[in-house]
Design a protein around this motif. Structure first.
Motif, mmCIF file in Angstrom:
data_model
loop_
_atom_site.group_PDB
_atom_site.id
_atom_site.type_symbol
_atom_site.label_atom_id
_atom_site.label_comp_id
_atom_site.label_asym_id
_atom_site.label_seq_id
_atom_site.Cartn_x
_atom_site.Cartn_y
_atom_site.Cartn_z
ATOM 1 N N PRO A 13 0.827 -1.213 0.000
ATOM 2 C CA PRO A 13 0.000 0.000 0.000
ATOM 3 C C PRO A 13 0.862 1.264 0.000
ATOM 4 O O PRO A 13 1.954 1.280 0.567
ATOM 5 C CB PRO A 13 -0.800 -0.093 1.293
ATOM 6 C CG PRO A 13 -0.567 -1.446 1.848
ATOM 7 C CD PRO A 13 0.660 -1.983 1.208
ATOM 8 N N VAL A 14 0.351 2.315 -0.600
ATOM 9 C CA VAL A 14 1.104 3.566 -0.692
ATOM 10 C C VAL A 14 1.262 4.244 0.667
ATOM 11 O O VAL A 14 2.173 5.048 0.851
ATOM 12 C CB VAL A 14 0.465 4.543 -1.697
ATOM 13 C CG1 VAL A 14 0.539 3.968 -3.100
ATOM 14 C CG2 VAL A 14 -0.966 4.860 -1.322
ATOM 15 N N ASP A 15 0.391 3.920 1.622
ATOM 16 C CA ASP A 15 0.466 4.574 2.931
ATOM 17 C C ASP A 15 1.353 3.827 3.926
ATOM 18 O O ASP A 15 1.451 4.221 5.085
ATOM 19 C CB ASP A 15 -0.934 4.757 3.514
ATOM 20 C CG ASP A 15 -1.647 3.438 3.767
ATOM 21 O OD1 ASP A 15 -1.332 2.447 3.077
ATOM 22 O OD2 ASP A 15 -2.531 3.413 4.638
ATOM 23 N N LYS A 16 2.031 2.761 3.482
ATOM 24 C CA LYS A 16 2.913 2.002 4.367
ATOM 25 C C LYS A 16 4.262 1.807 3.695
ATOM 26 O O LYS A 16 4.352 1.716 2.471
ATOM 27 C CB LYS A 16 2.293 0.654 4.717
ATOM 28 C CG LYS A 16 0.981 0.827 5.462
ATOM 29 C CD LYS A 16 0.529 -0.410 6.137
ATOM 30 C CE LYS A 16 -0.745 -0.051 6.908
ATOM 31 N NZ LYS A 16 -1.392 -1.168 7.479
ATOM 32 N N GLU A 17 5.294 1.732 4.504
ATOM 33 C CA GLU A 17 6.645 1.563 3.959
ATOM 34 C C GLU A 17 6.949 0.128 3.566
ATOM 35 O O GLU A 17 7.693 -0.115 2.627
ATOM 36 C CB GLU A 17 7.686 2.033 4.983
ATOM 37 C CG GLU A 17 7.704 3.524 5.190
ATOM 38 C CD GLU A 17 8.828 3.967 6.103
ATOM 39 O OE1 GLU A 17 9.877 3.307 6.123
ATOM 40 O OE2 GLU A 17 8.642 4.973 6.802
#
Length: 75
Positions: A13-17
């Protein structure tokens, strides 16, 4: 573990590294495991149809271990 009941999806996901592993039970999203800190985090989602989930404990434990091992690259 019944492979027909639990399925797994590795995603980024784009919101997690780091990568996450989504766990589905009978095609409904059950949980998401992530490794954003020094420990693994599980987010459990409520079922859409029933008020609770019902499945064998051993199968759920195996599903969690399987998902965790996929996140760390240990298959």
């Amino acid at each position: 573990m019944s492979e027909n009941d639990f399925t797994f999806l590795i995603g980024s996901p784009v919101d997690k590294e780091n990568l996450i592993c989504e766990i589905y039970y009978k095609d409904e999203m059950l949980a998401e495991i992530s490794h954003e800190s020094q420990e693994f985090i599980i987010e459990i989602y409520p079922p859409e149809i029933n008020k609770w989930w019902t499945f064998p404990l051993l199968e759920f434990q195996e599903a969690l271990e399987y998902a965790k091992n996929h996140l760390i690259g240990k298959k």
